[in-house]
Design an enzyme around this catalytic site. Structure first.
Site, short mmCIF file in Angstrom:
data_model
loop_
_atom_site.label_atom_id
_atom_site.label_comp_id
_atom_site.label_asym_id
_atom_site.label_seq_id
_atom_site.Cartn_x
_atom_site.Cartn_y
_atom_site.Cartn_z
N ILE A 7 -7.42 -2.77 -6.34
CA ILE A 7 -6.93 -3.02 -7.70
C ILE A 7 -6.33 -4.41 -7.85
O ILE A 7 -5.91 -4.81 -8.93
CB ILE A 7 -5.89 -1.96 -8.13
CG1 ILE A 7 -4.72 -1.92 -7.15
CG2 ILE A 7 -6.55 -0.59 -8.26
CD1 ILE A 7 -3.59 -0.99 -7.59
N GLY A 8 -6.33 -5.18 -6.76
CA GLY A 8 -5.82 -6.54 -6.84
C GLY A 8 -6.15 -7.31 -5.57
O GLY A 8 -6.26 -6.73 -4.49
N GLY A 48 -5.29 -11.14 -3.46
CA GLY A 48 -4.55 -12.39 -3.34
C GLY A 48 -5.20 -13.27 -2.29
O GLY A 48 -6.24 -12.92 -1.73
N GLY A 49 -4.58 -14.42 -2.03
CA GLY A 49 -5.15 -15.32 -1.06
C GLY A 49 -5.21 -14.73 0.34
O GLY A 49 -6.14 -14.98 1.10
N SER A 78 -4.10 -11.20 0.94
CA SER A 78 -3.82 -9.77 0.87
C SER A 78 -4.69 -9.10 -0.17
O SER A 78 -5.19 -9.75 -1.09
CB SER A 78 -2.34 -9.53 0.53
OG SER A 78 -2.02 -10.06 -0.75
N LYS A 82 -0.18 -2.82 -0.73
CA LYS A 82 -0.55 -4.20 -0.46
C LYS A 82 -0.73 -4.38 1.04
O LYS A 82 0.20 -4.12 1.82
CB LYS A 82 0.54 -5.15 -0.98
CG LYS A 82 0.28 -6.63 -0.75
CD LYS A 82 1.42 -7.46 -1.33
CE LYS A 82 1.20 -8.95 -1.13
NZ LYS A 82 2.33 -9.75 -1.70
N ASP A 118 7.30 -18.53 -7.01
CA ASP A 118 5.92 -18.46 -7.54
C ASP A 118 5.88 -17.61 -8.82
O ASP A 118 5.06 -16.70 -8.94
CB ASP A 118 4.97 -17.92 -6.49
CG ASP A 118 3.50 -18.18 -6.83
OD1 ASP A 118 3.24 -19.07 -7.68
OD2 ASP A 118 2.62 -17.52 -6.25
#
Length: 344
Positions: free
Chosen positions: A57-58, A60-61, A63, A78, A171
């Site tokens: 569902i997501g 990242g760089g 993860s 995560k 961030d």
């Protein structure tokens, strides 16, 4: 009112599973004794709740985030990629998250550190993120935008001023602002965060230095000096406020310019008498006039202070909240400690 904490869940109740208590010194946002304990999962349990990592569902760089089934309720897991450096990042982020309890910060429910690939289990926030909702999908009403700005400022105030060890997020950007079913915001992704100001970031000129922040949201002062401070987060918050008012992205690919550069000349004049047309020209045209002109002016002026070149001129998060309460009346925030409801 913002949704209350998700209830502590039970999964298979294995005797080897343990819990970790949250930091007790968090001021008014701390949880009561017996509530909010963080669960330590076994890796096999992580595999079970994610159905062997079947639904991403997501991303990242370093993860991926997977949907999880937590005994009838949903969660988000995560998974950090495995390496020595990324394991250090995982440990740092986990150490910070274990200390946090705030309605507008995504809630950590548990973690697993059995393997090199660290796992963190969060509450599931079902409505995507602010980047998607503001720029890529439906139209956010004006009052929802004001509520999100206020709630995000409260999250930053909590990190900067109400934690036992003060925290710089590092961030803050719309894709790190999750939205629940009522469009209340939840700040997430503490992988770049710094706690207690115990260390100083090396200047960006160092070849091995990994940059903190994201293009369009990173404080120019940080880019010049490499020194992290609370005012870096205030700058990022100011950029998001500009986005909420204008509906424009932090970087405009058509003009190949930053939003701050595009809007900066206009911000100098909006506090002058008779500047109503200049203010209206900055507001997201998709709202078709459905906004309060004075509220737009107030939010733009607050954003301008947040973006000021001088760190000493930039307001603290608590000053931002005070300004919003004093100058934006439609939310009926004066004299209230509770959060406004962001509805759509």
């Amino acid at each position: 009112m913002v949704s209350s904490w998700l209830r502590c869940f039970k999964l298979g109740c294995r005797k080897s599973t343990s819990t970790v208590g949250p930091d007790r010194n968090k001021g008014k946002d701390g949880v009561a004794e017996g509530e909010g304990f963080i669960r330590k999962f076994r890796w096999e349990e992580i595999e079970v709740v994610t159905n062997d990592f079947s639904r991403v569902i997501g991303r990242g760089g370093f993860s991926n985030v997977y949907l999880a089934n937590l005994s009838g309720s949903q969660g988000a897991v995560k998974i950090h990629a495995g390496s020595y450096r990324l394991n250090q990042v995982f440990r740092q982020e986990l150490d910070i998250l274990l200390r946090l309890r705030h309605d507008n910060i995504v809630k950590l429910l548990g973690y697993c550190d059995d393997l090199d690939e660290g796992a963190m289990v969060f509450e599931y926030v079902p409505n995507g993120n602010l980047q998607e909702k503001l720029h890529d999908s439906e139209l956010l009403p004006w009052k929802t935008r004001i509520a999100i700005a206020f709630q995000l400022a409260q999250a930053v105030e909590y990190l900067h001023e109400k934690c036992s060890l003060q925290i710089v997020h590092g961030d803050i950007k719309p894709s790190n602002v999750l939205l629940d079913e009522c469009f209340n915001c939840k700040l997430c992704d503490f992988g770049s965060a710094k706690m207690g100001f115990s260390s100083t970031v090396k200047p960006p000129s160092c070849s091995k230095q990994v940059m903190v922040g994201s293009p369009g949201y990173t404080d120019p002062h940080y880019l010049r000096t490499g020194l992290a401070s609370k005012k870096n987060d205030v700058y990022s918050l100011g950029v998001i406020m500009l986005e909420l008012v204008t509906g424009m992205k932090a970087f405009c690919p058509v003009r190949e310019q930053l939003l701050t550069s595009i809007v900066a000349p206009c911000l100098r004049d909006i506090d002058e008498h008779g500047a109503a047309e200049k203010v209206a020209a900055l507001v997201d045209p998709r709202l078709c006039g459905e906004f309060d002109l004075e509220e737009a002016r107030a939010l733009l002026l607050i954003a301008a202070l947040c973006l000021h070149q001088s760190l000493t001129v930039r307001p603290s998060a608590s000053q931002i909240i005070k300004n919003i309460k004093e100058k934006i009346n439609s939310m009926d925030l004066q004299g209230k400690d509770s959060l406004p409801i962001a509805t759509i």
